[in-house]
Scaffold this motif. Structure first.
Motif, PDB file in Angstrom:
ATOM      1  N   GLY A  72      30.713  32.263  35.614  1.00  0.00           N
ATOM      2  CA  GLY A  72      31.945  32.149  36.408  1.00  0.00           C
ATOM      3  C   GLY A  72      33.090  32.906  35.773  1.00  0.00           C
ATOM      4  O   GLY A  72      33.879  33.564  36.468  1.00  0.00           O
ATOM      5  N   ALA A  73      33.185  32.830  34.446  1.00  0.00           N
ATOM      6  CA  ALA A  73      34.247  33.548  33.734  1.00  0.00           C
ATOM      7  C   ALA A  73      34.091  35.056  33.903  1.00  0.00           C
ATOM      8  O   ALA A  73      35.077  35.773  34.127  1.00  0.00           O
ATOM      9  N   VAL A  74      32.850  35.552  33.799  1.00  0.00           N
ATOM     10  CA  VAL A  74      32.596  36.983  33.962  1.00  0.00           C
ATOM     11  C   VAL A  74      33.013  37.437  35.362  1.00  0.00           C
ATOM     12  O   VAL A  74      33.712  38.450  35.524  1.00  0.00           O
ATOM     13  N   LEU A  75      32.607  36.682  36.373  1.00  0.00           N
ATOM     14  CA  LEU A  75      32.917  37.043  37.762  1.00  0.00           C
ATOM     15  C   LEU A  75      34.418  37.056  38.013  1.00  0.00           C
ATOM     16  O   LEU A  75      34.964  38.034  38.546  1.00  0.00           O
ATOM     17  N   PHE A  76      35.109  35.992  37.626  1.00  0.00           N
ATOM     18  CA  PHE A  76      36.546  35.908  37.864  1.00  0.00           C
ATOM     19  C   PHE A  76      37.302  36.961  37.057  1.00  0.00           C
ATOM     20  O   PHE A  76      38.280  37.541  37.550  1.00  0.00           O
ATOM     21  N   ALA A  77      36.879  37.208  35.818  1.00  0.00           N
ATOM     22  CA  ALA A  77      37.565  38.196  34.984  1.00  0.00           C
ATOM     23  C   ALA A  77      37.443  39.592  35.576  1.00  0.00           C
ATOM     24  O   ALA A  77      38.406  40.360  35.596  1.00  0.00           O
ATOM     25  N   ILE A  78      36.253  39.927  36.076  1.00  0.00           N
ATOM     26  CA  ILE A  78      36.057  41.243  36.684  1.00  0.00           C
ATOM     27  C   ILE A  78      36.909  41.382  37.949  1.00  0.00           C
ATOM     28  O   ILE A  78      37.544  42.418  38.174  1.00  0.00           O
ATOM     29  N   ILE A  79      36.927  40.328  38.769  1.00  0.00           N
ATOM     30  CA  ILE A  79      37.762  40.364  39.977  1.00  0.00           C
ATOM     31  C   ILE A  79      39.233  40.544  39.603  1.00  0.00           C
ATOM     32  O   ILE A  79      39.948  41.354  40.200  1.00  0.00           O
ATOM     33  N   GLY A  80      39.697  39.795  38.597  1.00  0.00           N
ATOM     34  CA  GLY A  80      41.085  39.917  38.154  1.00  0.00           C
ATOM     35  C   GLY A  80      41.390  41.309  37.636  1.00  0.00           C
ATOM     36  O   GLY A  80      42.452  41.884  37.936  1.00  0.00           O
ATOM     37  N   ALA A  81      40.459  41.896  36.866  1.00  0.00           N
ATOM     38  CA  ALA A  81      40.667  43.240  36.327  1.00  0.00           C
ATOM     39  C   ALA A  81      40.722  44.277  37.439  1.00  0.00           C
ATOM     40  O   ALA A  81      41.550  45.200  37.411  1.00  0.00           O
ATOM     41  N   VAL A  82      39.854  44.131  38.442  1.00  0.00           N
ATOM     42  CA  VAL A  82      39.842  45.066  39.566  1.00  0.00           C
ATOM     43  C   VAL A  82      41.153  44.968  40.348  1.00  0.00           C
ATOM     44  O   VAL A  82      41.735  45.990  40.738  1.00  0.00           O
ATOM     45  N   VAL A  83      41.631  43.750  40.559  1.00  0.00           N
ATOM     46  CA  VAL A  83      42.893  43.553  41.284  1.00  0.00           C
ATOM     47  C   VAL A  83      44.043  44.219  40.531  1.00  0.00           C
ATOM     48  O   VAL A  83      44.866  44.936  41.117  1.00  0.00           O
TER      49      VAL A  83
END
Length: 277
Positions: A72-83
């Motif tokens: 979950g941390a990996v998924l959310f972190a990647i989404i946040g970085a892309v945003v």
């Protein structure tokens, strides 16, 4: 008793070594881009991902409620970085976007952990790190993620440096600037999730930036700065973890404190040396 023969000590040192080597690689690019605080923003989004993983584990009644915390941390972190990267590329103020993600991530993390039935101790473990709880599964996940960071961060160093140093020049040479910028953002997110178990989301940015700051005091070359920062990062994490084997102190806080002390010492020495010449 040989402490190095203990599986727990082996896991702690191995994860610490991986994090110490990988974090400064991406930290070097972030410092070059003058986005040293990016790790803080993504780290807090990753906390929300941890909490979402906890909640999912609770809803699916998994044997280990935190089994989905790191994914979950990996998924959310990647989404946040892309945003962040998409907003920055469109001219939005990166500091404002990061501030929103910073506060939204930590607030969402606290709320979701509570909904999942987690305790303050669970939350503190991710805020400040809990390396003593790593399993062999965590170790192998760290090995895989760190390998990706090192292979891409070092293998594409020339192209990534060109993009972080001068985007217009990089674009004129035909490099895919937008794609490479996204690579840096995503790898920064992955780095943060790898380092989270060692120093926690509140201190993860320090482990990426402080070794680079120390290395910059000694060398000016981008490649040499990165290599030296990797060595410093590994030395700091291994030293901090080894000290905590004998003394009951928080590993993440100790590692970062050691880094700050080394920075102050090196800065003082280099300043005196320059005055002497």
């Amino acid at each position: 008793m040989n402490l190095l023969a203990e599986p727990l000590i082996q896991r702690m040192l191995l994860v610490g070594l991986l994090v110490g080597l990988a974090a400064p690689v991406m930290g070097t690019y972030l410092v070059q881009r003058k986005m040293a605080l990016l790790g803080d923003g993504i780290g807090h989004v990753a906390l929300a991902g941890v909490a979402a993983g906890w909640l999912a584990g609770s809803l699916f009644d998994l044997a280990q409620q935190d089994a989905l915390a790191i994914p979950g941390a990996v998924l959310f972190a990647i989404i946040g970085a892309v945003v962040i990267e998409r907003m920055r590329s469109r001219g939005a103020a990166a500091d404002v976007v990061m501030a929103i993600l910073f506060y939204g991530g930590i607030a969402g993390g606290v709320l979701l952990i509570g909904l999942a039935g987690g305790s303050n101790a669970n939350l503190l473990g991710y805020l400040f790190g809990s390396i003593s709880t790593v399993t062999w599964g965590d170790v192998w996940m760290s090995v895989g993620l760190a390998a990706v960071i090192l292979l891409v961060g070092l293998g594409l160093r020339t192209a990534l440096f060109a993009v972080t140093h001068d985007q217009e020049f990089a674009r004129s040479t035909g490099l895919p600037v937008e794609a490479l910028n996204m690579v840096v953002a995503v790898l920064a997110a992955v780095t943060i999730t790898v380092a989270m178990r060692v120093v926690g989301v509140l201190l993860v940015s320090a482990l990426m930036i402080v070794p680079v700051a120390i290395a910059q005091l000694i060398t000016r070359s981008f490649a040499r700065t990165m290599h030296l920062a990797m060595g410093i990062g590994a030395a700091l994490t291994l030293t901090g973890i080894w000290i905590t084997v004998f003394y009951d102190v928080q590993p993440g806080a100790l590692i970062v404190t050691l880094g700050v002390l080394v920075y102050v010492a090196v800065a003082s020495i280099t300043s005196l040396t320059r005055r002497g010449t």
